[in-house]
Design an enzyme around this catalytic site. Sequence first.
Site, PDB file in Angstrom:
ATOM      1  N   SER A   1       0.823  -1.224   0.000  1.00 41.74           N
ATOM      2  CA  SER A   1       0.000   0.000   0.000  1.00 41.74           C
ATOM      3  C   SER A   1       0.848   1.262   0.000  1.00 41.74           C
ATOM      4  O   SER A   1       0.332   2.333   0.316  1.00 41.74           O
ATOM      5  CB  SER A   1      -0.929   0.006   1.226  1.00 41.74           C
ATOM      6  OG  SER A   1      -0.178   0.019   2.426  1.00 41.74           O
TER       7      SER A   1
ATOM      8  N   LYS B   1      -6.137   3.191   9.008  1.00 41.83           N
ATOM      9  CA  LYS B   1      -5.281   4.206   8.415  1.00 41.83           C
ATOM     10  C   LYS B   1      -5.895   5.595   8.552  1.00 41.83           C
ATOM     11  O   LYS B   1      -5.186   6.589   8.760  1.00 41.83           O
ATOM     12  CB  LYS B   1      -5.046   3.871   6.942  1.00 41.83           C
ATOM     13  CG  LYS B   1      -4.219   2.596   6.734  1.00 41.83           C
ATOM     14  CD  LYS B   1      -4.074   2.248   5.270  1.00 41.83           C
ATOM     15  CE  LYS B   1      -3.257   0.972   5.095  1.00 41.83           C
ATOM     16  NZ  LYS B   1      -3.111   0.590   3.670  1.00 41.83           N
TER      17      LYS B   1
END
EC number: 3.4.21.53
Length: 1067
Positions: A946, A989
Amino acid sequence: MITRLSGACLRRSGAKRNWPREHLVHRSLLASFSTTQRVLKCSVGPFRTSNVVFKSKEPKDNKPLDNKNDPKKTHNEDESHTNESLPSTDKKKKKDNDDFKQNLKSSSNKTEEKYSATQASKSKNDEFELGGEENEDEMPLNGEFNKNVPAKYSVPDVYPQLLALPIARRPLFPGFYKAIVTKNPSVSEAIKELIKKRQPYIGAFLLKDENTDTDVITNIDQVYPVGVFAQITSIFPAKSGSEPALTAVLYPHRRIRITELIPPKEDADSAASSDAAELETDKSSNLSSNGEVKSDLKQDNGKEEPEKEVESTPSILQNFKVSLVNVENVPNEPFKRQDPVIKAVTSEIMNVFKDIANVSPLFREQIANFSISQTSGNVFDEPAKLADFAAAVSAADHRELQEVLEATNIGDRLQKALYVLKKELLNAQLQHKINKEIEQKITQRHKEYLLTEQLKQIKRELGQELDSKEALVTEFKKRTESLSMPDHVKKVFNDELSKFQHLEPMAAEFNITRNYLDWITQLPWGKRSVENFDLDHAKEVLDRDHYGLKDVKDRVLELVAVGKLRGTMQGKIMCLVGPPGVGKTSVGKSIASALNREFFRFSVGGLTDVAEIKGHRRTYIGAMPGKIVQALKKVQTENPLILIDEIDKVGKSHQGDPASALLELLDSEQNSAFLDYYMDIPLDVSSVLFVCTANTIDTIPPPLLDRMEVIELSGYVSAEKVNIAKGYLIPQAKAACGLKDANVNISDDAIKGLISYYAHESGVRNLKKSIEKIFRKTSFSIVKEIDDELNSKEKSTGKSGKKTSPQSSEDAANKEASSVPLKVPDKVNIEIEEKDLTKYLGPPIYTSQRLYDTTPPGVVMGLGWTPMGGVSMYVETIVKNILSSNSTPSLERTGQLGDVMKESSEISYSFSKSFLSKHFPNNKFFEHARLHMHCPEGSISKDGPSAGITMATSLLSLALDTPVPATTAMTGELTLTGKILRIGGLREKTVAAKLSGMKEILFPKSNLADWEQLPDYVKEGLTGVPVAWYDDVFKRVFSNIDAEKCNNLWPNLIKSSSKQHQISPSH
């Protein structure tokens, strides 16, 4: 053993002897000789067919120094007195007879007359008779080899050549019988021939290798040179395995030494077979030749016939494949009877014999027989025999015994015999000690058993108590009355109970069966808790215990609704996944409370033994069921909620794989017949609600993960933590610190500061610890202030504290412990502000929410996910050297990156080159720049798919010399074509971005649905920007870029060396 009563055997008869009570000692003495006399009688019984008497020629060279001129003591002091030898003079014989008669006179006249007659029949001096009259009930032992053997022999003084017979394990000693077995046919035939030819003498020598099994000596080094000159007293047919063998009883007379070995002839077997027929025809003949041994024939009328020479040994054995040896006698060295060393060692040997006799009955009998067999009344007169006897009865090493045999010095022989006898004493004492301890244990156990049985019987007669086994059976039956056992379980129970009733309490299987019946009757067969299907009650309980957790609460309410429609609730398998401290374990208790189910928790973190899940086999000692059966026994219901904690940390070892054992348990299609190894009966656990917890699903085996319904619990944002602290943590901490009703509070600003600077993690565990620490310190300050006030009042009033004794202090302490808690005065009013946090908790742990307030070119914030929650992660890129036209491009990566992130950096580097050449063709930065990419906090390993767009943005920011906004964070994986792929953990996140003070977050467009599902309080203050291609990212973060300037940025610097440009983070 040697005996002086060899002139006549004790006869046995069928008549019963009525010995007087006072003469039982004499009867015991006579009985002790019965075995020895029987051996003598049986061994010489076959010799009765002839009245041949051989003159005894005793060796004359072994006399003691002080007996040199004594005519009455001409016999050898070591070997002259054998088991069959008589006293040397009529006077001594008469005295012995008179003494013996006098001892037996009081027993019975009949016995005395019989004994006198026996003594009167003895032969005259220097003749010894092997046995007495024939007894009908005593059969000869040597069978067919007894018809033509002389009954009386005169042992020759010199016999230079003998049949050599090797002896294994221990040597023979003069004066002590020994039975040997020969397996070699030639040796057996040679022995028979020697007896037939009236020369039953052989030489016996000890083999050096005790593991050797042979009857023929082929090499003189096979045996020790010193052996014994032995007489064959009897032979027996024997069988050793499948081969015929011969047992011969030997009586050693004296020591001899080998001077020459005559090995067996190779052609002897054929000659022996040719002479077999001739030997059979001459059984009754008396062959003679010029041999070494001579004999005198004595007729029944007492007349002596002339001596006839007997055939010599070599001529007798020349046709047999046997070993012959030339020997010489080994006389004892002269010694003095009054030698103090000999007397001292002899005395010590006698003391050792006494000690052995005290602990060993067998030795006691042997010593008694030996003492009676002595020709002299004093054992000190015959020290050589004493040494031989000591060695003969000792079980020492064969080398030590051979040393005793080879010793010709009497003093040296006595000392060596004493050494082996001392070892025998230690062995006998140890054996006696062991036997005594065993007897004591057996006696004690037997005593306890008898007393226990008597006590049981007494109580049973009084009706006070049933037998323990009967009481257990009654208890087991009583338990089953309230249980609804299935038919297959009831059958197993009845079978085990029936077996238990037939077992004795001392049996090994008694306790095993009892424990099994105890377990099977304590399981909740048919017992279920009444479930609560009230939605309002379930929602109230869940909200009371936890803040947020909307996904978990909705799933539980759905479960309640389905159960209410069906009327029953089936067991489910749920898995709560989230970072530590978010309440996974505590929410399991809340679910059990909301559903009105019993709760049981066990952890499988680090578990490596499958028996913890499925139990042990009952064959093992200490076996017990697995955790599931233990849980059902404890909660006493069939439908509890069982929380399996840390399921992602299950281990694996040689003892099995517990994760595989959970497959059967956590499968709704199979757990209706779950089999525990200990119970060994199917258990229905389909009504159990299983809730598992994990920090990550990556380490859970896919087959196990597929059986569970995964519910993710993300970390808490600051707003959630504030509400949790105010509604749950602060009240709990105040009650735990005794400040429940006190006016002590923490302001909202202090809570926010506490979250920002001291408890920055995703969960609330550290937040709880910090709050508890604040209230503990507050409690201490309050109590100290109250005590100071009380002390100051006492001082002002003039009252001094009274001295108390230790006892009174202890009483006061006990009284204080049981007294009511101290009430905090109402005047106490403490408000903890943000500025007070340093006073209570020390310096802040997190001084800043992000590293850069203003990011330089090449620095971009990315977002990552860990089992501990979401984290913010910077990516930094710089130019290593001064940029010039001669530079070679390269990319170095640091920060403990994993393989996936290394590949992402390579993809980002290639994509950045392509993107720059496409949109800024004149910018040749990547063609000459040597770059270094780093992710801070290098001690922490990083990996995951990511970080692609973050790395590409960092490279382009450096190439374009344009910084990225400091409040922008991004996450997403990049392909070589610029496509942005879906990522996981968007909620975590997002929480990490918010905690870091970000205002804008870029995420893949394919995660838009995840973004929309986030609660508003999580997204509050954040702008979410979904991106599908990298062009969308570039337009968002470089919206104000000057394209013309960036396109022509580096060519001018590269052409002019005087205007070389160095990139630095401060540029």
